[in-house]
Design a protein around this motif. Structure first.
Motif, PDB file in Angstrom:
ATOM      1  N   UNK A 293       0.604  -1.196   0.051  1.00 59.57           N
ATOM      2  CA  UNK A 293      -0.102   0.071   0.051  1.00 59.57           C
ATOM      3  C   UNK A 293       1.004   1.142  -0.094  1.00 59.57           C
ATOM      4  N   UNK A 294       1.957   1.301   0.513  1.00 54.46           N
ATOM      5  CA  UNK A 294       3.012   2.352   0.590  1.00 54.46           C
ATOM      6  C   UNK A 294       3.314   2.922  -0.693  1.00 54.46           C
ATOM      7  N   UNK A 295       3.681   1.660  -1.381  1.00 55.94           N
ATOM      8  CA  UNK A 295       4.398   2.091  -2.815  1.00 55.94           C
ATOM      9  C   UNK A 295       3.051   2.480  -3.683  1.00 55.94           C
ATOM     10  N   UNK A 296       1.848   1.831  -3.436  1.00 53.85           N
ATOM     11  CA  UNK A 296       0.998   2.124  -4.426  1.00 53.85           C
ATOM     12  C   UNK A 296       0.760   3.546  -4.237  1.00 53.85           C
ATOM     13  N   UNK A 297       0.415   3.881  -2.771  1.00 51.70           N
ATOM     14  CA  UNK A 297       0.019   5.352  -2.706  1.00 51.70           C
ATOM     15  C   UNK A 297       1.168   6.456  -3.156  1.00 51.70           C
ATOM     16  N   UNK A 298       2.431   5.713  -3.135  1.00 48.05           N
ATOM     17  CA  UNK A 298       3.269   6.810  -3.786  1.00 48.05           C
ATOM     18  C   UNK A 298       3.248   6.829  -5.170  1.00 48.05           C
ATOM     19  N   UNK A 299       2.913   5.763  -5.803  1.00 46.18           N
ATOM     20  CA  UNK A 299       2.788   5.700  -7.413  1.00 46.18           C
ATOM     21  C   UNK A 299       1.433   6.616  -7.699  1.00 46.18           C
ATOM     22  N   UNK A 300       0.279   6.598  -7.045  1.00 45.64           N
ATOM     23  CA  UNK A 300      -0.765   7.414  -7.182  1.00 45.64           C
ATOM     24  C   UNK A 300      -0.608   8.956  -7.042  1.00 45.64           C
ATOM     25  N   UNK A 301       0.280   9.163  -6.180  1.00 41.71           N
ATOM     26  CA  UNK A 301       0.864  10.739  -5.906  1.00 41.71           C
ATOM     27  C   UNK A 301       1.935  11.183  -7.096  1.00 41.71           C
ATOM     28  N   UNK A 302       2.562  10.269  -7.506  1.00 46.85           N
ATOM     29  CA  UNK A 302       3.272  10.497  -8.697  1.00 46.85           C
ATOM     30  C   UNK A 302       2.701  10.701 -10.092  1.00 46.85           C
ATOM     31  N   UNK A 303       1.581   9.820 -10.200  1.00 40.96           N
ATOM     32  CA  UNK A 303       0.615   9.970 -11.207  1.00 40.96           C
ATOM     33  C   UNK A 303       0.002  11.372 -11.358  1.00 40.96           C
ATOM     34  N   UNK A 304      -0.496  11.864 -10.312  1.00 39.07           N
ATOM     35  CA  UNK A 304      -1.272  12.959  -9.960  1.00 39.07           C
ATOM     36  C   UNK A 304      -0.426  14.225 -10.067  1.00 39.07           C
ATOM     37  N   UNK A 305       0.791  14.165  -9.776  1.00 41.96           N
ATOM     38  CA  UNK A 305       1.648  15.098  -9.919  1.00 41.96           C
ATOM     39  C   UNK A 305       2.220  15.322 -11.371  1.00 41.96           C
ATOM     40  N   UNK A 306       2.274  14.138 -11.863  1.00 35.55           N
ATOM     41  CA  UNK A 306       2.744  14.417 -13.375  1.00 35.55           C
ATOM     42  C   UNK A 306       1.717  14.788 -14.371  1.00 35.55           C
ATOM     43  N   UNK A 307       0.282  14.650 -13.981  1.00 33.08           N
ATOM     44  CA  UNK A 307      -0.829  15.514 -14.657  1.00 33.08           C
ATOM     45  C   UNK A 307      -0.795  16.831 -14.420  1.00 33.08           C
ATOM     46  N   UNK A 308      -0.463  17.214 -13.277  1.00 28.16           N
ATOM     47  CA  UNK A 308      -0.645  18.621 -12.921  1.00 28.16           C
ATOM     48  C   UNK A 308       0.646  19.586 -13.672  1.00 28.16           C
ATOM     49  N   UNK A 309       1.743  18.982 -13.500  1.00 30.37           N
ATOM     50  CA  UNK A 309       2.992  19.470 -13.901  1.00 30.37           C
ATOM     51  C   UNK A 309       3.190  19.624 -15.446  1.00 30.37           C
ATOM     52  N   UNK A 310       2.674  18.243 -16.221  1.00 31.57           N
ATOM     53  CA  UNK A 310       2.590  18.449 -17.443  1.00 31.57           C
ATOM     54  C   UNK A 310       1.479  19.596 -18.029  1.00 31.57           C
ATOM     55  N   UNK A 311       0.450  19.559 -17.330  1.00 31.23           N
ATOM     56  CA  UNK A 311      -0.447  20.673 -17.819  1.00 31.23           C
ATOM     57  C   UNK A 311       0.131  22.101 -17.678  1.00 31.23           C
ATOM     58  N   UNK A 312       0.728  22.389 -16.600  1.00 29.24           N
ATOM     59  CA  UNK A 312       1.440  23.657 -16.656  1.00 29.24           C
ATOM     60  C   UNK A 312       2.534  23.799 -17.487  1.00 29.24           C
ATOM     61  N   UNK A 313       3.350  22.794 -17.793  1.00 34.17           N
ATOM     62  CA  UNK A 313       4.192  23.034 -18.790  1.00 34.17           C
ATOM     63  C   UNK A 313       4.008  22.992 -20.231  1.00 34.17           C
ATOM     64  N   UNK A 314       2.825  22.391 -20.493  1.00 32.95           N
ATOM     65  CA  UNK A 314       2.425  22.384 -21.878  1.00 32.95           C
ATOM     66  C   UNK A 314       1.812  23.667 -22.161  1.00 32.95           C
ATOM     67  N   UNK A 315       0.984  24.322 -21.267  1.00 34.91           N
ATOM     68  CA  UNK A 315       0.256  25.530 -21.399  1.00 34.91           C
ATOM     69  C   UNK A 315       1.690  26.757 -21.550  1.00 34.91           C
ATOM     70  N   UNK A 316       2.618  26.609 -20.571  1.00 37.03           N
ATOM     71  CA  UNK A 316       3.553  27.524 -20.710  1.00 37.03           C
ATOM     72  C   UNK A 316       4.538  27.391 -21.801  1.00 37.03           C
ATOM     73  N   UNK A 317       4.607  26.239 -22.245  1.00 40.57           N
ATOM     74  CA  UNK A 317       5.548  26.175 -23.473  1.00 40.57           C
ATOM     75  C   UNK A 317       4.627  26.644 -24.859  1.00 40.57           C
ATOM     76  N   UNK A 318       3.457  26.533 -24.874  1.00 36.11           N
ATOM     77  CA  UNK A 318       2.722  26.833 -25.906  1.00 36.11           C
ATOM     78  C   UNK A 318       2.637  28.199 -25.877  1.00 36.11           C
ATOM     79  N   UNK A 319       2.478  28.977 -24.816  1.00 39.81           N
ATOM     80  CA  UNK A 319       2.325  30.374 -24.774  1.00 39.81           C
ATOM     81  C   UNK A 319       3.493  31.168 -25.299  1.00 39.81           C
TER      82      UNK A 319
END
Length: 268
Positions: A181-207
């Motif tokens: 469970x500990x590693x699974x929770x870490x993987x979930x946090x990583x996945x959510x963080x990837x989505x948020x960071x990619x969104x910010x980078x994509x829009x900043x890069x495009x702008x």
């Protein structure tokens, strides 16, 4: 009552993230339901709007798949081989010291000539491919660290030592610990963080790319950020105001959805 709250929360998240999946509908499905006066001034605007959010959804899915595979692989091998882990850590620390937007721009420069000399379909694909590589590279330092630390902590605990005393190989022990469970929770946090960071980078890069092309240019990397930059003069009356505010509002909605998911995962 608790189940009702979860259902309402899920519906809220689906509503906030709706631009990502509604963008796959034909644009005329939405345009035909808009007031006639809006249709008359929009022209091809809604086509560009749908394409931008469709590209964003592709970018998010491709980046999270690619980044998660590399993060899990590097996290596993870093604990399996401490020598490899120390070397990788030094490389990732160097990458983390460079702003993510600079990494994306530097990776875009070598292929800029190729993008300019090929038709839009090939250019768009290559631009998307390069951006996914850049986004994954900027995300890896924190993602790998977020997986390696709990995995190494579990491996060094007493019950892991008892596994070794019974002759279990290191690779098999780590494979078992990856399903805790500990590693699974870490993987979930990583996945959510990837989505948020990619969104910010994509829009900043495009702008930033769109600013370089000027008001009339269209970069191969299509994103909501580029669309906002294209119609930023709407704030001064050159275009209808909604040309600027519609993609902005949609990005805010998606950003809030990802923040809620990330916060929920951290609480768990």
């Amino acid at each position: 009552m608790k189940n009702q709250y979860k259902i309402l929360k899920l519906l809220g998240l689906l509503l906030l993230a709706s631009p990502l999946y509604l963008s796959w509908l034909p644009s005329w499905v939405v345009v035909n339901h808009l007031p006639v006066e809006v249709q008359n001034v929009s022209g091809l605007y809604f086509d560009a709007l749908f394409v931008a959010f469709k590209e964003l959804s592709i970018t998010l899915v491709a980046t999270i798949v690619f980044a998660m595979i590399l993060s899990v692989l590097f996290g596993y091998v870093s604990v399996w081989s401490m020598t490899f882990g120390r070397g990788l850590s030094n490389v990732l620390n160097v990458i983390e010291s460079v702003p993510s937007i600079l990494i994306a721009l530097f990776m875009y420069v070598p292929v800029s000539g190729f993008l300019a000399s090929h038709h839009s379909g090939v250019s768009s694909f290559m631009s998307l491919f390069v951006f996914i590589l850049a986004a994954t590279l900027t995300i890896l330092p924190e993602s790998v660290r977020s997986i390696t630390i709990p995995l190494a902590d579990l491996y060094n605990r007493k019950y892991s030592i008892s596994f070794r005393s019974y002759g279990f190989p290191k690779g098999r022990i780590l494979a078992v610990l990856m399903r805790t469970d500990l590693v699974r929770n870490a993987l979930n946090r990583v996945a959510a963080g990837i989505l948020l960071k990619t969104l910010v980078l994509d829009c900043s890069f495009g702008f930033i790319l769109q600013l370089g092309y000027g008001a009339n240019g269209t970069p191969a990397h299509q994103s909501p950020g580029a669309l906002i930059a294209t119609y930023r003069s709407a704030l001064m009356g050159q275009y209808p105001q909604f040309f600027f505010w519609v993609p902005t509002a949609m990005l805010v909605m998606i950003n809030i959805a990802f923040l809620i998911v990330l916060n929920d995962v951290k609480e768990e």
